[in-house]
Motif scaffolding. Sequence first.
Motif, short mmCIF file in Angstrom:
data_model
loop_
_atom_site.label_atom_id
_atom_site.label_comp_id
_atom_site.label_asym_id
_atom_site.label_seq_id
_atom_site.Cartn_x
_atom_site.Cartn_y
_atom_site.Cartn_z
N GLY A 290 -73.90 63.48 1.88
CA GLY A 290 -74.25 63.77 0.49
C GLY A 290 -75.46 64.69 0.35
O GLY A 290 -76.37 64.42 -0.43
N ALA A 291 -75.45 65.81 1.09
CA ALA A 291 -76.57 66.75 0.96
C ALA A 291 -76.55 67.39 -0.43
O ALA A 291 -77.55 67.37 -1.15
CB ALA A 291 -76.48 67.82 2.06
N MET A 292 -75.37 67.92 -0.80
CA MET A 292 -75.28 68.56 -2.11
C MET A 292 -75.16 67.49 -3.21
O MET A 292 -75.55 67.72 -4.35
CB MET A 292 -74.06 69.48 -2.13
N ASP A 293 -74.59 66.35 -2.83
CA ASP A 293 -74.30 65.27 -3.80
C ASP A 293 -75.07 64.02 -3.38
O ASP A 293 -74.53 63.14 -2.77
CB ASP A 293 -72.79 65.03 -3.81
N ASN A 294 -76.33 63.88 -3.66
CA ASN A 294 -77.14 64.69 -4.52
C ASN A 294 -78.56 64.77 -3.94
O ASN A 294 -79.54 64.66 -4.66
CB ASN A 294 -77.14 64.11 -5.95
N ALA A 295 -78.65 64.90 -2.58
CA ALA A 295 -79.98 65.04 -1.98
C ALA A 295 -80.71 66.25 -2.57
O ALA A 295 -81.93 66.21 -2.79
CB ALA A 295 -79.87 65.17 -0.46
N VAL A 296 -79.95 67.31 -2.86
CA VAL A 296 -80.60 68.50 -3.42
C VAL A 296 -81.20 68.22 -4.81
O VAL A 296 -82.27 68.74 -5.14
CB VAL A 296 -79.66 69.73 -3.47
N GLY A 297 -80.52 67.40 -5.60
CA GLY A 297 -81.04 67.06 -6.93
C GLY A 297 -82.32 66.26 -6.83
O GLY A 297 -83.27 66.47 -7.60
N ILE A 298 -82.36 65.31 -5.89
CA ILE A 298 -83.56 64.49 -5.70
C ILE A 298 -84.73 65.36 -5.21
O ILE A 298 -85.84 65.28 -5.75
CB ILE A 298 -83.29 63.36 -4.68
N ALA A 299 -84.46 66.18 -4.21
CA ALA A 299 -85.52 67.04 -3.68
C ALA A 299 -86.06 67.95 -4.77
O ALA A 299 -87.27 68.16 -4.91
CB ALA A 299 -84.98 67.87 -2.51
N SER A 300 -85.15 68.48 -5.56
CA SER A 300 -85.52 69.39 -6.64
C SER A 300 -86.36 68.65 -7.69
O SER A 300 -87.40 69.15 -8.15
CB SER A 300 -84.20 69.92 -7.23
N MET A 301 -85.94 67.43 -8.05
CA MET A 301 -86.69 66.65 -9.05
C MET A 301 -88.11 66.33 -8.56
O MET A 301 -89.07 66.42 -9.34
CB MET A 301 -85.94 65.35 -9.37
N ILE A 302 -88.25 66.00 -7.29
CA ILE A 302 -89.59 65.68 -6.75
C ILE A 302 -90.48 66.93 -6.79
O ILE A 302 -91.66 66.85 -7.13
CB ILE A 302 -89.47 65.13 -5.31
N GLU A 303 -89.88 68.08 -6.49
CA GLU A 303 -90.66 69.32 -6.52
C GLU A 303 -91.03 69.68 -7.98
O GLU A 303 -92.14 70.16 -8.23
CB GLU A 303 -89.87 70.45 -5.85
N VAL A 304 -90.15 69.40 -8.92
CA VAL A 304 -90.49 69.59 -10.34
C VAL A 304 -91.67 68.69 -10.72
O VAL A 304 -92.60 69.12 -11.41
CB VAL A 304 -89.27 69.31 -11.26
N ALA A 305 -91.65 67.46 -10.21
CA ALA A 305 -92.77 66.54 -10.50
C ALA A 305 -94.08 67.10 -9.95
O ALA A 305 -95.12 67.07 -10.64
CB ALA A 305 -92.49 65.17 -9.87
N ARG A 306 -94.03 67.64 -8.75
CA ARG A 306 -95.25 68.20 -8.16
C ARG A 306 -95.78 69.37 -8.99
O ARG A 306 -96.98 69.48 -9.26
CB ARG A 306 -94.98 68.68 -6.72
N LEU A 307 -94.85 70.23 -9.43
CA LEU A 307 -95.27 71.39 -10.22
C LEU A 307 -95.82 70.97 -11.58
O LEU A 307 -96.82 71.52 -12.05
CB LEU A 307 -94.08 72.35 -10.40
N LEU A 308 -95.18 69.99 -12.21
CA LEU A 308 -95.66 69.52 -13.52
C LEU A 308 -97.03 68.86 -13.39
O LEU A 308 -97.87 68.97 -14.28
CB LEU A 308 -94.68 68.54 -14.15
N LEU B 137 -83.19 63.25 3.56
CA LEU B 137 -82.34 62.38 2.73
C LEU B 137 -80.86 62.44 3.13
O LEU B 137 -80.11 61.49 2.89
CB LEU B 137 -82.49 62.75 1.25
N SER B 138 -80.46 63.54 3.75
CA SER B 138 -79.04 63.64 4.14
C SER B 138 -78.84 63.44 5.64
O SER B 138 -77.76 63.69 6.16
CB SER B 138 -78.47 64.99 3.70
N GLU C 92 -77.40 56.92 6.34
CA GLU C 92 -76.09 56.23 6.29
C GLU C 92 -75.32 56.46 5.00
O GLU C 92 -74.60 55.58 4.52
CB GLU C 92 -76.30 54.73 6.57
N GLY C 93 -75.50 57.63 4.42
CA GLY C 93 -74.71 57.97 3.23
C GLY C 93 -75.20 57.36 1.92
O GLY C 93 -74.56 57.53 0.88
N ARG C 94 -76.37 56.63 2.01
CA ARG C 94 -77.10 56.18 0.81
C ARG C 94 -76.23 55.46 -0.23
O ARG C 94 -76.45 55.61 -1.44
CB ARG C 94 -77.80 57.38 0.13
#
Length: 534
Positions: free
Chosen positions: A334-352, A41-42, A47-49
Amino acid sequence: MTNRLCVAALGTALSLVFSAPAIAHEADVNRATLERDVTILSADNMEGREAGTRGHARAAGYVAGRYAAVGLEPFGDDGTYFQAVPMLKYERAETGNSLSIEGMEGLTMWEDYYLSGGSQDESGSITGEVVFIGYGLDIEGRDDFEGLDLEGKIVLRVYGGPEGIDTEEAAHYRSTLSARASERGAIGSLLLYTPALGELYEWDRLVEMSRHDSSMTWIDKDGAPYSAAPNIRASGALNEAASRAILEGLDFDYDALVAAEATDAKVFPSFATGRTATIQYNSHFERLDTPNVVGLLPGSDPEMADQFVVLTAHLDHVGIQPTEEEGDDEIYNGAMDNAVGIASMIEVARLLEEHPPRRPVLFVALTAEEQGLIGSSYHAANPDLPEGASLVANVNLDMPISTYVFSDVVAFGAPRSNLYPQVQAATAEYGLKLSPDPQPEQGFFTRSDQYSYVRKGVPAVYLDIGWGNGGEAAQEEFLGSHYHQASDQVELVDFEALERFTGVNYSIARNIANMAERPAWNEGDFFGESFAGE
Ligand SMILES: [Zn+2]
């Protein structure tokens, strides 16, 4: 994280008995997946999304593919994962923006001031008397508008607020100042540069952020651009010298303002300055569609099928920003802002998904956060739920500065509702301390997408990582050197930290989606009282 400090623009005692969330050991977060998603994503080819660009569309397509892979159902338009958000993009044109103030000769754009037009007209001009309104507060014991006629006037304002107001409420008041001025008939707004603002941003930094600014708003069903301050046609900011000059010769001059700002009460008079200002503005308008990416994990309890928990993270960032120098890196990854949030949310979805909770959970990769929480404002107003259902809680993930192994977290908004015990249980599970907001002056609570849901009456939590274990220096380093810069790249991310952040957000989401009682604001809470039932 949006930089809109509105510069262009806890702790309640818990009385409810709560159901103890299930105790589970730490979730088995897949670090390799987090690393892969953040890297992709980053990458430069995203291209900076920036919302509305092909880079963002590519990233949205990638997220949809990831939703499908982890088993989320499409919950966008026409059986897809994409909810089209109709938008107006408005950007300052190179020419045709100027400010003149009676008695102040030769003001120069980008040196003495900057300004931009709003979403109402592509170009135009406003002229009005300049009226000083301080913080523009109208609260118990303080009415900065008392005795003023703002009809057709340009307000002159100061960033900040008095001591002693709850910090999240103060952030709300700051972010709604334009709306209050608009309601009273003001047509323009100018911000003074004072030492309190200087503590947050040097003038040159404000200029740089404003130069790179493009604004967006969503378009309603009648085709009208949404505006929280529809009468304000243009707004701008003055540098220190111009701020001094505009108050020169008045009873309450710049030195008096600075002295009053240094006190706790920060009491200012409100008054007409006797000067007239003219703001000419010229923008480029562009209509575009840019998607929110929405997936659904159905709940397991039919009794709670009408109570949707919504997890959010913004996918957009600030795009490509050309520089004069050849060979410069112009892609804001935008790795920290906010690729990390998206990656984290997708992983939360997988765990749920492995153990579906009682309530249905929506996952929304939001667009146009950087332009002022636009994708979330649209989604909160148009969640497209089944008849009779509603959003009951929001968990937002935005820019955890995952560059160090953190030991504490800040749970913005949580103590205001019965989500708090669920958050407390989740953080305890991870051995994390819950800290108070270390930077209340930044107003983070109103600067990310949870605020759009709060304004629709939905209790929310936005977990940020804290200042313990070297965090203060690490966060300062990131904010000073990489925030909204081309250097916000994947190399900065400590994936051990992100893994822990993901785990605790998983626990928060799981606990909330399983809680026995319906999510609700605490009795008498400011935001609950202000917005619930709207
Ligand atoms: Zn940002």
